[in-house]
Scaffold this motif. Structure first.
Motif, PDB file in Angstrom:
ATOM      1  N   GLU A   1      45.348  36.070  44.445  1.00 52.96           N
ATOM      2  CA  GLU A   1      45.095  37.512  44.422  1.00 52.96           C
ATOM      3  C   GLU A   1      44.484  37.955  43.098  1.00 52.96           C
ATOM      4  OE1 GLU A   1      47.336  41.755  45.368  1.00 52.96           O
ATOM      5  OE2 GLU A   1      48.513  40.054  44.648  1.00 52.96           O
ATOM      6  N   PHE A   2      43.434  38.756  43.203  1.00 50.87           N
ATOM      7  CA  PHE A   2      42.716  39.359  42.081  1.00 50.87           C
ATOM      8  C   PHE A   2      41.921  38.357  41.245  1.00 50.87           C
ATOM      9  CE2 PHE A   2      46.270  42.765  42.075  1.00 50.87           C
ATOM     10  CZ  PHE A   2      45.688  43.379  43.170  1.00 50.87           C
ATOM     11  N   LEU A   3      41.867  37.108  41.664  1.00 51.87           N
ATOM     12  CA  LEU A   3      41.065  36.122  40.946  1.00 51.87           C
ATOM     13  C   LEU A   3      39.660  36.073  41.535  1.00 51.87           C
ATOM     14  CD1 LEU A   3      43.576  33.118  40.718  1.00 51.87           C
ATOM     15  CD2 LEU A   3      43.006  34.749  38.904  1.00 51.87           C
ATOM     16  N   PRO A   4      38.637  35.858  40.708  1.00 50.21           N
ATOM     17  CA  PRO A   4      37.295  35.642  41.257  1.00 50.21           C
ATOM     18  C   PRO A   4      37.230  34.279  41.935  1.00 50.21           C
ATOM     19  CG  PRO A   4      37.297  35.351  38.882  1.00 50.21           C
ATOM     20  CD  PRO A   4      38.659  35.865  39.238  1.00 50.21           C
ATOM     21  N   LYS A   5      36.297  34.125  42.829  1.00 54.83           N
ATOM     22  CA  LYS A   5      36.208  32.894  43.610  1.00 54.83           C
ATOM     23  C   LYS A   5      36.070  31.663  42.724  1.00 54.83           C
ATOM     24  CE  LYS A   5      33.609  30.689  47.349  1.00 54.83           C
ATOM     25  NZ  LYS A   5      32.519  30.847  48.349  1.00 54.83           N
TER      26      LYS A   5
ATOM     27  N   GLU B   1      29.028  36.962  52.810  1.00 52.14           N
ATOM     28  CA  GLU B   1      28.431  38.266  53.093  1.00 52.14           C
ATOM     29  C   GLU B   1      29.365  39.411  52.708  1.00 52.14           C
ATOM     30  OE1 GLU B   1      27.107  38.569  57.126  1.00 52.14           O
ATOM     31  OE2 GLU B   1      26.340  36.517  57.167  1.00 52.14           O
ATOM     32  N   LEU B   2      30.667  39.153  52.737  1.00 59.91           N
ATOM     33  CA  LEU B   2      31.650  40.203  52.471  1.00 59.91           C
ATOM     34  C   LEU B   2      31.937  40.391  50.980  1.00 59.91           C
ATOM     35  CD1 LEU B   2      34.157  39.347  55.347  1.00 59.91           C
ATOM     36  CD2 LEU B   2      32.544  41.254  55.270  1.00 59.91           C
ATOM     37  N   LYS B   3      31.618  39.378  50.167  1.00 61.31           N
ATOM     38  CA  LYS B   3      31.844  39.462  48.719  1.00 61.31           C
ATOM     39  C   LYS B   3      33.270  39.946  48.427  1.00 61.31           C
ATOM     40  CE  LYS B   3      26.948  40.422  47.857  1.00 61.31           C
ATOM     41  NZ  LYS B   3      25.953  41.380  47.302  1.00 61.31           N
ATOM     42  N   LEU B   4      34.219  39.173  48.898  1.00 66.25           N
ATOM     43  CA  LEU B   4      35.622  39.579  48.848  1.00 66.25           C
ATOM     44  C   LEU B   4      36.177  39.683  47.436  1.00 66.25           C
ATOM     45  CD1 LEU B   4      36.967  37.491  51.867  1.00 66.25           C
ATOM     46  CD2 LEU B   4      36.395  39.926  51.813  1.00 66.25           C
ATOM     47  N   ASP B   5      35.572  38.997  46.476  1.00 60.87           N
ATOM     48  CA  ASP B   5      36.101  39.052  45.107  1.00 60.87           C
ATOM     49  C   ASP B   5      35.396  40.087  44.240  1.00 60.87           C
ATOM     50  OD1 ASP B   5      33.691  37.745  44.886  1.00 60.87           O
ATOM     51  OD2 ASP B   5      34.419  36.186  43.522  1.00 60.87           O
ATOM     52  N   SER B   6      34.642  40.981  44.856  1.00 59.64           N
ATOM     53  CA  SER B   6      33.983  42.050  44.106  1.00 59.64           C
ATOM     54  C   SER B   6      35.022  42.888  43.370  1.00 59.64           C
ATOM     55  CB  SER B   6      33.185  42.947  45.059  1.00 59.64           C
ATOM     56  OG  SER B   6      32.792  44.144  44.416  1.00 59.64           O
ATOM     57  N   GLN B   7      34.893  42.984  42.065  1.00 61.14           N
ATOM     58  CA  GLN B   7      35.877  43.708  41.267  1.00 61.14           C
ATOM     59  C   GLN B   7      35.951  45.186  41.646  1.00 61.14           C
ATOM     60  OE1 GLN B   7      38.124  42.616  38.825  1.00 61.14           O
ATOM     61  NE2 GLN B   7      37.584  40.643  39.722  1.00 61.14           N
ATOM     62  N   ARG B   8      34.841  45.771  41.991  1.00 60.33           N
ATOM     63  CA  ARG B   8      34.804  47.202  42.291  1.00 60.33           C
ATOM     64  C   ARG B   8      35.301  47.527  43.693  1.00 60.33           C
ATOM     65  NH1 ARG B   8      30.397  49.368  43.022  1.00 60.33           N
ATOM     66  NH2 ARG B   8      30.956  51.506  42.507  1.00 60.33           N
ATOM     67  N   GLU B   9      35.149  46.596  44.634  1.00 60.50           N
ATOM     68  CA  GLU B   9      35.402  46.946  46.026  1.00 60.50           C
ATOM     69  C   GLU B   9      36.359  46.001  46.739  1.00 60.50           C
ATOM     70  OE1 GLU B   9      31.456  46.964  47.684  1.00 60.50           O
ATOM     71  OE2 GLU B   9      31.200  49.102  47.251  1.00 60.50           O
ATOM     72  N   MET B  10      37.096  45.174  46.011  1.00 65.19           N
ATOM     73  CA  MET B  10      37.926  44.183  46.690  1.00 65.19           C
ATOM     74  C   MET B  10      39.009  44.806  47.575  1.00 65.19           C
ATOM     75  SD  MET B  10      40.454  42.585  43.771  1.00 65.19           S
ATOM     76  CE  MET B  10      39.134  41.868  42.807  1.00 65.19           C
ATOM     77  N   GLY B  11      39.410  46.050  47.275  1.00 60.38           N
ATOM     78  CA  GLY B  11      40.440  46.700  48.073  1.00 60.38           C
ATOM     79  C   GLY B  11      39.906  47.556  49.208  1.00 60.38           C
ATOM     80  N   TYR B  12      38.601  47.503  49.438  1.00 60.17           N
ATOM     81  CA  TYR B  12      37.947  48.294  50.482  1.00 60.17           C
ATOM     82  C   TYR B  12      38.416  47.822  51.853  1.00 60.17           C
ATOM     83  CZ  TYR B  12      33.854  50.298  52.996  1.00 60.17           C
ATOM     84  OH  TYR B  12      33.017  50.986  53.845  1.00 60.17           O
ATOM     85  N   VAL B  13      38.810  48.766  52.704  1.00 61.95           N
ATOM     86  CA  VAL B  13      39.407  48.406  53.991  1.00 61.95           C
ATOM     87  C   VAL B  13      38.453  47.618  54.881  1.00 61.95           C
ATOM     88  CG1 VAL B  13      38.770  50.552  55.188  1.00 61.95           C
ATOM     89  CG2 VAL B  13      40.832  49.294  55.882  1.00 61.95           C
ATOM     90  N   TYR B  14      37.159  47.897  54.804  1.00 58.79           N
ATOM     91  CA  TYR B  14      36.207  47.159  55.637  1.00 58.79           C
ATOM     92  C   TYR B  14      36.124  45.688  55.236  1.00 58.79           C
ATOM     93  CZ  TYR B  14      34.079  50.905  58.468  1.00 58.79           C
ATOM     94  OH  TYR B  14      33.836  51.892  59.401  1.00 58.79           O
TER      95      TYR B  14
ATOM     96  N   GLU C   1      38.607  32.614  48.618  1.00 55.33           N
ATOM     97  CA  GLU C   1      37.527  33.536  48.273  1.00 55.33           C
ATOM     98  C   GLU C   1      37.966  34.501  47.180  1.00 55.33           C
ATOM     99  OE1 GLU C   1      34.295  33.735  49.562  1.00 55.33           O
ATOM    100  OE2 GLU C   1      34.775  31.788  50.459  1.00 55.33           O
ATOM    101  N   GLY C   2      39.274  34.561  46.899  1.00 58.02           N
ATOM    102  CA  GLY C   2      39.784  35.434  45.857  1.00 58.02           C
ATOM    103  C   GLY C   2      39.774  36.895  46.265  1.00 58.02           C
ATOM    104  N   GLY C   3      39.798  37.781  45.278  1.00 50.10           N
ATOM    105  CA  GLY C   3      39.845  39.212  45.559  1.00 50.10           C
ATOM    106  C   GLY C   3      41.239  39.648  45.966  1.00 50.10           C
ATOM    107  N   ASP C   4      41.323  40.584  46.898  1.00 50.77           N
ATOM    108  CA  ASP C   4      42.626  41.070  47.361  1.00 50.77           C
ATOM    109  C   ASP C   4      43.139  40.120  48.440  1.00 50.77           C
ATOM    110  OD1 ASP C   4      44.867  42.581  47.629  1.00 50.77           O
ATOM    111  OD2 ASP C   4      43.854  44.418  48.251  1.00 50.77           O
ATOM    112  N   SER C   5      43.376  38.890  48.029  1.00 48.59           N
ATOM    113  CA  SER C   5      43.597  37.803  48.984  1.00 48.59           C
ATOM    114  C   SER C   5      44.931  37.872  49.708  1.00 48.59           C
ATOM    115  CB  SER C   5      43.462  36.453  48.274  1.00 48.59           C
ATOM    116  OG  SER C   5      44.270  36.420  47.113  1.00 48.59           O
TER     117      SER C   5
END
Length: 484
Positions: free
Chosen positions: A76-80, A317-330, A368-372
């Motif tokens: 969680e919260f780590l970049p890929k 395509e989803l860029k799940l580890d994007s720091q700005r948008e990792m918590g975006y519901v989509y 993939e990291g992010g809000d994993s």
């Protein structure tokens, strides 16, 4: 039911006694017992194996989500790129020897081998259903009861298991902590959302919504969507959050009923949920602001943005580890749907599910990291409902903290729904306070102090370990130099 649909139901073992026919009470009404036919669960009688399979899928959904949450905490919260460096072997186990997570102040707040706030909040919904199952208008009662439980949780934690609240989202915290929240939760959530220029759409309602798909298994698809919207909007009113919850609940309901087996079935279910939300003025325009233009109302469910996520072909395509948008519901619903697609494709290759499929797919997602943890919770619920408890990895499920307690609650749910035979009495730990006195201010301060001390101690241990490894590596380097 066609032969194709029947193929989804195979005999499996479930973690409790053999199921049997029972009377049903989906609505909570005390007006009398329902039969399978009148409850919406008549499909259970179509084949001897269907009932056992549905129970297995219910356990798979609930435990699968908790496992996705638990394993997701590792990254969680780590970049890929950090995930790939830290967990090079891409292997995780919750039984001895337990895989050590990357030690930092975030992860050190949590109990090892246990789920996070995502599953805690899902359990608030489940416990609300269990405690109120004999109430008149049960499904209408749950949103307010859930709101009351959530307000207790953000301060006290999950009292039934003495778990402190960790990972409270900014939106949830801001909405629920308002002094007037319980007077009208949806109105408070709407006011908070409007203050963000109707912009924020985090994943906090989606992560907890899967129990609704389970206890709405005997209801119509539209009725299930309505329950999902009513509960989700106690904190998240953005139409993107609502449609994501409706999609998840609709998919879980369909998977349990054997109605979703192909990607075509999946796509149709997605579009039905989307069209329904789009047709509901109160959901599309929270607060029913008459000054908004049609464009301002419909822009939140703009097709290009929606399709970009729910029809993604790869995690990249989803860029799940994007720091700005990792918590975006989509991003969360998109990754959950994509993992379900991979699961459907995996099952299509063989009539006997691979015992490693669930593990491999969840691992691919959380790496993939992010809000994993949230992505894992939402996706684990869908994949678990597809594959069933019997196909979850034992070295995850057997090591999950509080697993037996959670299984006991799932068993009670299957009995209340009438899928499994047995009487269900009241249990104190299903009350909002967990059957225990709420903690006093002094007790809360001591708990927080002890938690902080534990975090600092773990952080100190991590730094000392890193220093020892650094010195060890340096010593090896010097030895090699002198050998030259």
């Amino acid at each position: 039911m066609t032969d194709t649909t029947m193929a989804d139901f195979v005999h499996v073992e479930v973690p409790q006694e053999k199921t049997a026919t029972a009377e049903l009470n989906l609505s909570g009404s005390n007006s009398g017992a329902q039969t399978l036919e009148t409850s919406g669960l008549g499909f259970l009688k179509l084949h001897p194996f269907i009932r056992d399979t549905v129970v297995d899928k219910i356990y798979g959904c609930m435990i699968g989500s908790a496992l996705g949450d638990t394993i997701g905490l590792y990254t969680e919260f780590l970049p890929k790129h950090a995930c790939e460096t830290i967990y090079k072997e891409r292997k995780f186990t919750l039984v001895n020897p337990v895989t050590e997570w990357y030690s930092d102040t975030h992860r050190n707040r949590f109990e090892p081998c246990a789920w996070t706030d995502d599953t805690d909040q899902a359990l608030l919904i489940l416990l609300s259903y269990l405690q109120n199952h004999t109430s008149e208008n049960l499904l209408g009662r749950i949103p307010q009861d859930f709101a009351e439980r959530l307000q207790i949780w953000i301060e006290q934690g999950l009292r039934a298991l003495d778990r402190p609240p960790c990972g409270i989202g900014a939106l949830v915290g801001g909405v629920v902590s308002h002094k007037d929240y319980l007077k009208d939760p949806v109105d408070m959530a709407t006011q908070r959302w409007i203050k963000t220029a109707r912009h924020v759409a985090p994943n906090g309602s989606l992560m907890r919504t899967h129990p609704i798909g389970v206890f709405c298994v005997g209801l119509s698809e539209e009725a299930a969507w309505k329950v999902a919207a009513d509960i989700g909007r106690t904190t998240h009113v953005d139409p993107r959050c609502v449609v994501s919850c409706c999609i998840s609940v609709g998919l879980i309901r369909g998977l349990l009923r054997g109605e979703i087996q192909t990607e075509e079935d999946l796509d149709k279910a997605i579009e039905r949920a989307y069209d329904w939300v789009l047709s509901q003025p109160g959901l599309m325009n929270p607060g029913l602001d008459s000054e908004l233009t049609e464009y301002e109302i419909k822009r939140h469910l703009e097709r290009k943005e929606f399709e970009k996520h729910v029809y993604a072909k790869a995690y990249e395509e989803l860029k799940l580890d994007s720091q700005r948008e990792m918590g975006y519901v989509y991003k969360c619903i998109g990754s959950a749907i994509l993992m379900l697609r991979y699961g459907i494709r995996g099952l299509k290759k063989s009539p006997v599910p691979s015992k490693t499929l669930f593990e491999n797919l969840v691992t691919d997602l959380i790496m993939e990291g992010g809000d994993s943890d949230t992505n894992g919770a939402a996706a684990g619920a869908l994949l678990g409902a597809l594959m069933g408890y019997g196909n979850l990895p034992a070295h995850w499920a057997d090591g999950l903290a509080h697993r037996e307690w959670l299984q006991s609650k799932i068993e009670r749910l299957t009995k209340i729904l009438g899928i499994v035979q047995g009487s269900v009495g009241e249990l104190k730990d299903e009350a909002p306070d967990g059957g225990k006195p709420l903690m006093t201010k002094d007790e809360l301060e001591k708990r927080d102090h002890d938690m902080l001390y534990s975090i600092l101690a773990r952080d100190k241990e991590r730094k000392e370990k890193e220093e020892r490894e650094r010195k060890k590596g340096h010593a090896k380097g010097l030895t090699g130099w002198f050998k030259k």
